[in-house]
Structure formats: structure tokens, C-alpha cells
Design a protein around this motif. Structure first.
Motif, PDB file in Angstrom:
ATOM      1  N   ASP A   1      26.034  51.071  56.489  1.00 41.68           N
ATOM      2  CA  ASP A   1      26.432  49.700  56.650  1.00 41.68           C
ATOM      3  C   ASP A   1      25.255  48.671  55.747  1.00 41.68           C
ATOM      4  O   ASP A   1      25.783  47.808  55.473  1.00 41.68           O
ATOM      5  CB  ASP A   1      26.390  49.255  58.109  1.00 41.68           C
ATOM      6  N   VAL A   2      24.073  49.404  55.864  1.00 44.93           N
ATOM      7  CA  VAL A   2      23.088  48.289  55.346  1.00 44.93           C
ATOM      8  C   VAL A   2      23.159  48.472  53.872  1.00 44.93           C
ATOM      9  O   VAL A   2      23.168  47.379  53.294  1.00 44.93           O
ATOM     10  CB  VAL A   2      21.602  49.050  55.778  1.00 44.93           C
ATOM     11  N   PHE A   3      23.303  49.428  53.443  1.00 46.14           N
ATOM     12  CA  PHE A   3      23.753  49.654  51.827  1.00 46.14           C
ATOM     13  C   PHE A   3      24.958  48.893  51.216  1.00 46.14           C
ATOM     14  O   PHE A   3      25.138  48.178  50.339  1.00 46.14           O
ATOM     15  CB  PHE A   3      23.592  50.983  51.282  1.00 46.14           C
ATOM     16  N   ALA A   4      26.074  49.076  51.966  1.00 42.65           N
ATOM     17  CA  ALA A   4      27.386  48.257  51.863  1.00 42.65           C
ATOM     18  C   ALA A   4      27.077  46.938  51.902  1.00 42.65           C
ATOM     19  O   ALA A   4      27.471  46.035  50.863  1.00 42.65           O
ATOM     20  CB  ALA A   4      28.310  48.526  52.676  1.00 42.65           C
ATOM     21  N   ALA A   5      26.170  46.237  52.672  1.00 44.59           N
ATOM     22  CA  ALA A   5      26.143  44.867  52.795  1.00 44.59           C
ATOM     23  C   ALA A   5      25.065  44.540  51.766  1.00 44.59           C
ATOM     24  O   ALA A   5      25.078  43.563  51.159  1.00 44.59           O
ATOM     25  CB  ALA A   5      25.279  44.529  54.397  1.00 44.59           C
ATOM     26  N   ALA A   6      24.052  45.384  51.411  1.00 39.37           N
ATOM     27  CA  ALA A   6      23.100  45.025  50.240  1.00 39.37           C
ATOM     28  C   ALA A   6      23.853  45.098  49.034  1.00 39.37           C
ATOM     29  O   ALA A   6      23.587  44.087  48.123  1.00 39.37           O
ATOM     30  CB  ALA A   6      22.003  46.231  50.368  1.00 39.37           C
ATOM     31  N   ARG A   7      24.993  45.620  48.856  1.00 40.67           N
ATOM     32  CA  ARG A   7      25.737  45.925  47.581  1.00 40.67           C
ATOM     33  C   ARG A   7      26.403  44.327  47.304  1.00 40.67           C
ATOM     34  O   ARG A   7      26.342  43.957  46.159  1.00 40.67           O
ATOM     35  CB  ARG A   7      26.877  46.760  47.650  1.00 40.67           C
ATOM     36  N   LEU A  14      25.361  41.356  49.059  1.00 38.08           N
ATOM     37  CA  LEU A  14      24.355  40.289  49.320  1.00 38.08           C
ATOM     38  C   LEU A  14      23.346  40.356  48.461  1.00 38.08           C
ATOM     39  O   LEU A  14      22.728  39.168  47.901  1.00 38.08           O
ATOM     40  CB  LEU A  14      23.719  40.410  50.685  1.00 38.08           C
ATOM     41  N   ARG A  15      22.858  41.407  47.817  1.00 40.28           N
ATOM     42  CA  ARG A  15      21.902  41.592  46.947  1.00 40.28           C
ATOM     43  C   ARG A  15      22.287  41.808  45.513  1.00 40.28           C
ATOM     44  O   ARG A  15      21.465  42.147  44.687  1.00 40.28           O
ATOM     45  CB  ARG A  15      20.521  42.440  47.337  1.00 40.28           C
ATOM     46  N   GLY A  16      23.697  42.192  45.463  1.00 38.53           N
ATOM     47  CA  GLY A  16      24.225  42.812  44.191  1.00 38.53           C
ATOM     48  C   GLY A  16      23.378  43.966  43.513  1.00 38.53           C
ATOM     49  O   GLY A  16      23.303  43.997  42.361  1.00 38.53           O
ATOM     50  N   LEU A  17      23.610  44.813  44.536  1.00 38.42           N
ATOM     51  CA  LEU A  17      22.909  46.246  44.111  1.00 38.42           C
ATOM     52  C   LEU A  17      23.483  46.839  42.744  1.00 38.42           C
ATOM     53  O   LEU A  17      24.765  46.789  42.743  1.00 38.42           O
ATOM     54  CB  LEU A  17      22.818  47.258  45.120  1.00 38.42           C
ATOM     55  N   THR A  18      22.767  47.134  41.873  1.00 36.06           N
ATOM     56  CA  THR A  18      23.505  47.748  40.709  1.00 36.06           C
ATOM     57  C   THR A  18      23.642  49.406  40.769  1.00 36.06           C
ATOM     58  O   THR A  18      22.606  50.012  41.206  1.00 36.06           O
ATOM     59  CB  THR A  18      22.373  47.614  39.214  1.00 36.06           C
ATOM     60  N   PRO A  19      25.006  49.789  40.867  1.00 30.36           N
ATOM     61  CA  PRO A  19      25.157  51.327  40.831  1.00 30.36           C
ATOM     62  C   PRO A  19      24.493  52.023  39.799  1.00 30.36           C
ATOM     63  O   PRO A  19      23.973  51.556  38.554  1.00 30.36           O
ATOM     64  CB  PRO A  19      26.713  51.372  40.647  1.00 30.36           C
ATOM     65  N   GLU A  20      24.024  53.185  40.481  1.00 30.32           N
ATOM     66  CA  GLU A  20      23.436  54.160  39.493  1.00 30.32           C
ATOM     67  C   GLU A  20      23.951  55.417  39.380  1.00 30.32           C
ATOM     68  O   GLU A  20      23.506  56.417  39.919  1.00 30.32           O
ATOM     69  CB  GLU A  20      21.629  54.161  39.861  1.00 30.32           C
ATOM     70  N   PRO A  21      24.983  55.408  38.409  1.00 27.53           N
ATOM     71  CA  PRO A  21      26.014  56.538  38.564  1.00 27.53           C
ATOM     72  C   PRO A  21      24.966  57.553  37.496  1.00 27.53           C
ATOM     73  O   PRO A  21      24.044  57.366  36.683  1.00 27.53           O
ATOM     74  CB  PRO A  21      26.994  56.050  37.665  1.00 27.53           C
ATOM     75  N   HIS A  22      25.490  59.005  37.680  1.00 27.07           N
ATOM     76  CA  HIS A  22      25.086  59.956  36.855  1.00 27.07           C
ATOM     77  C   HIS A  22      26.145  61.014  36.930  1.00 27.07           C
ATOM     78  O   HIS A  22      27.138  61.051  37.782  1.00 27.07           O
ATOM     79  CB  HIS A  22      23.803  60.739  37.728  1.00 27.07           C
TER      80      HIS A  22
END
Length: 325
Positions: free
Chosen positions: A299-305, A307-315
Motif C-alpha cells: 500500500d505504501v509503495f502503491a501510494a508513493a508511485r 504521490l511521489r512519481g516513483l520511477t519503475p526500475e525494470p530489469h
């Protein structure tokens, strides 16, 4: 308890110290030292990788181990979370599935002192006992202390003290201000401490490089496994698509449930338990870090994605999904 920080600067963004503020102002994120359980495994494997005793492609052995103290004669027989033994398996799988015997093997291979010394280097807040049980996290840290230790992996091997900056509210229209001391969520009060409430925390920790950058990259690879592996203990986080790295933890008798995860931009540590240690197991299921702490982190990471525009770090995905026959 939840800790959210920026891993490179160690700036504390938010802290949640409990769910029932009417019971007092005790902040578990800052003050409650609890056994870290299987969240220790990255540090154990880092000690073995750094000593050259393992590589990320090594095979481990999930078999029964027994340690007899040569001075007292006491016997230590560690157990897995599950009743059986897998046998030989890759180190990546051992990390993904949180195989206790692999951590015990790594500790016995390089020696207790080497493992303990590395843990004390990345978390120089309190000494730990140099004994075999550290392989399974039989020492204590607060959620904030454990978060700071994991930030060493996200910050290329550097230790530094936490930082508390002046809080800036979220821009209008992008959600509620999470710095409010109390808010309601899912019908329960959340005791959320703004960063100003921990600004009086002092630290004598000096910023320094404690882990080699190559070693950190190897551990970072391993920390993808609990999320990316089809049998990973935190595999439900994969659908967020953020390229998370992290590790679950569950202590003896399920008294404590942990998860610590990060990207290069954000680190989240979650602890679930009782103030007076008691089992978290329910009448019909075994609770663990994967069932209790991971959903909170999700839930925290989903919200941060958002609210903070987290950049995906795919690999590249190195695992094939299991297909039912």
C-alpha cells in the motif's frame, strides 16, 4: 510500525509508530527493538559473498544442522519455517524462499565473527552477540535502525546517519497530508509521527563506505528474488512494476513480522507485532512477514508511485512463471 525514507540521503519522510494512539505516545518505529528474524539474510549472504565463499550462482544445502557449544555443551538445532528440507538449491532460490538452513550454512562457512562484524558495520548502533543464532536474526533493532541498515544496499555500500528535514506538505490535489499526527484509515486510527517528532534523535554514526560496490550489486541482485521469483515470500509486490528489492522476516513463534524493501528513490520498513511478544498466528493460518508486513508495504509503495512519481526500475525477468499441469 512503518518507516519511509530516502535511501541515499537517509532523509526520513514519514514514520508510523502504532495504530492505537489512545494507548499512549510510544513510537515503536523509533523505540521498539525487536528480533529482526529473516531480514538478516542479506547481511549473512553479503558476508559470505565478500569472503569469496559464495557467488550469486552458488548452490546451498537445505539440510538439518546442529551446533554444540564447546564450552557449555548446549545444542542448537535451527529449523526452517516449513517442516521439510529441500536439499540442494541455488542461492537465489534460498533467498527468494527464505530458507533458514542456507543462512546457517553460510554463517558456518565463513564464521560467526565475520557475519557479526559485517552486521555491526552496516548497523553500528549496538553490538550483537557473536553466536550462531545471528544467522536467523537473533538480535534486535528498531524499525528505523533496520531501515537505515538496508539503506546501505540502496546507497552503494555507504553508512550514514538518518536525516530529518523540514517537512513540505503534498501539493494540492495529490492526496492528504501524511504529516498529520493522526488520521483515519480503514476505520482505525493511525498514530503517524511527522518527521519533526524524531528530530531530536542524535547519532554518532559517521558517513563512510563499509561495503564494496561490487558486493552491493551482488546482494542487490539477490534481494530482487523475494519479489521476482515465482515462490518468493514477497512476490505479490511484483505486480507494482517498480523493480523492488526487499526481504521478509518472521521471528520464532511468529512473534514479529517484517518487510524491508526499496528502490533507488524510496525505502520502506514495516514491522507488525505485539508490545508484549506473543504469536501472531491465527486459528486457521500461519502468519508471517509475507502475509502481514508485505501488504502494508504494498500500500505504501502503491501510494508513493502516485504521490511521489516513483520511477519503475525494470530489469530482465530471469524466472519462468510456474504453469499448472
Amino acid at each position: 510500525a512503518v518507516v519511509i525514507l530516502e535511501p541515499t540521503t537517509r532523509e526520513v519522510l514519514a514514520i508510523v509508530g502504532g495504530v492505537e494512539p489512545h494507548r499512549g505516545s510510544y513510537n515503536r518505529a523509533v523505540s521498539a527493538r525487536r528480533p529482526v528474524g529473516s531480514t538478516v539474510k542479506p547481511f549473512v549472504f553479503a558476508a559470505a559473498l565478500g569472503a569469496g565463499a559464495l557467488t550469486v550462482s552458488s548452490d546451498m544445502h537445505d539440510v538439518q544442522y546442529q551446533y554444540v557449544n564447546p564450552w557449555t555443551g548446549s545444542v542448537w538445532e535451527p529449523k526452517n519455517w516449513y517442516p521439510d528440507h529441500i536439499g540442494t538449491l541455488p542461492l537465489r532460490d534460498a533467498m527468494a524462499r527464505s530458507v533458514n538452513m542456507a543462512a546457517v550454512e553460510a554463517t558456518f562457512t565463513v564464521g560467526v565473527d565475520r557475519v557479526a562484524t559485517l552486521i555491526e558495520a552496516v548497523s553500528p548502533v549496538a553490538p550483537i552477540r557473536h553466536e550462531p543464532a545471528i544467522a536467523l536474526g537473533a538480535f534486535e533493532r528498531t524499525p528505523l535502525e533496520l531501515a537505515n541498515a538496508y539503506a546501505v544496499f540502496a546507497a552503494h555500500g555507504r553508512v550514514r546517519p538518518i536525516s530529518v528535514q523540514k517537512h513540505s506538505p503534498l501539493p494540492a490535489g495529490r492526496g492528504s497530508d501524511l504529516s498529520r499526527p493522526e488520521r483515519r484509515e480503514r476505520g482505525r486510527e493511525i498514530n503517524a509521527s511527522p518527521p519533526s517528532e524524531i528530530s531530536n534523535l542524535k547519532s554518532t554514526m559517521e558517513e563512510e563506505q563499509v561495503l564494496d560496490a561490487t558486493l552491493v550489486r551482488e546482494v542487490d541482485q539477490l534481494l530482487r528474488e523475494p519479489i521476482e521469483h515465482p515462490q518468493g515470500t514477497a512476490r505479490s509486490l511484483k505486480r507494482l512494476g517498480l523493480g523492488l528489492r526487499g526481504k521478509t522476516g518472521t521471528t520464532d513463534q511468529a512473534h514479529d513480522a517484517w518487510f524491508v524493501g526499496y528502490t533507488s528513490e524510496l525505502l520502506v520498513a514495516v514491522w507488525v507485532g505485539y508490545d508484549q511478544p506473543a504469536s501472531l498466528r491465527g486459528p486457521t493460518r500461519e502468519e508471517s512477514g509475507g502475509t502481514l508486513a508485505v501488504p502494508i508495504a504494498h500500500d505504501v509503495f502503491a501510494a508513493a508511485r502516485v504521490l511521489r512519481g516513483l520511477t519503475p526500475e525494470p530489469h530482465p525477468d530471469t524466472h519462468e512463471e510456474e504453469v499448472a499441469p
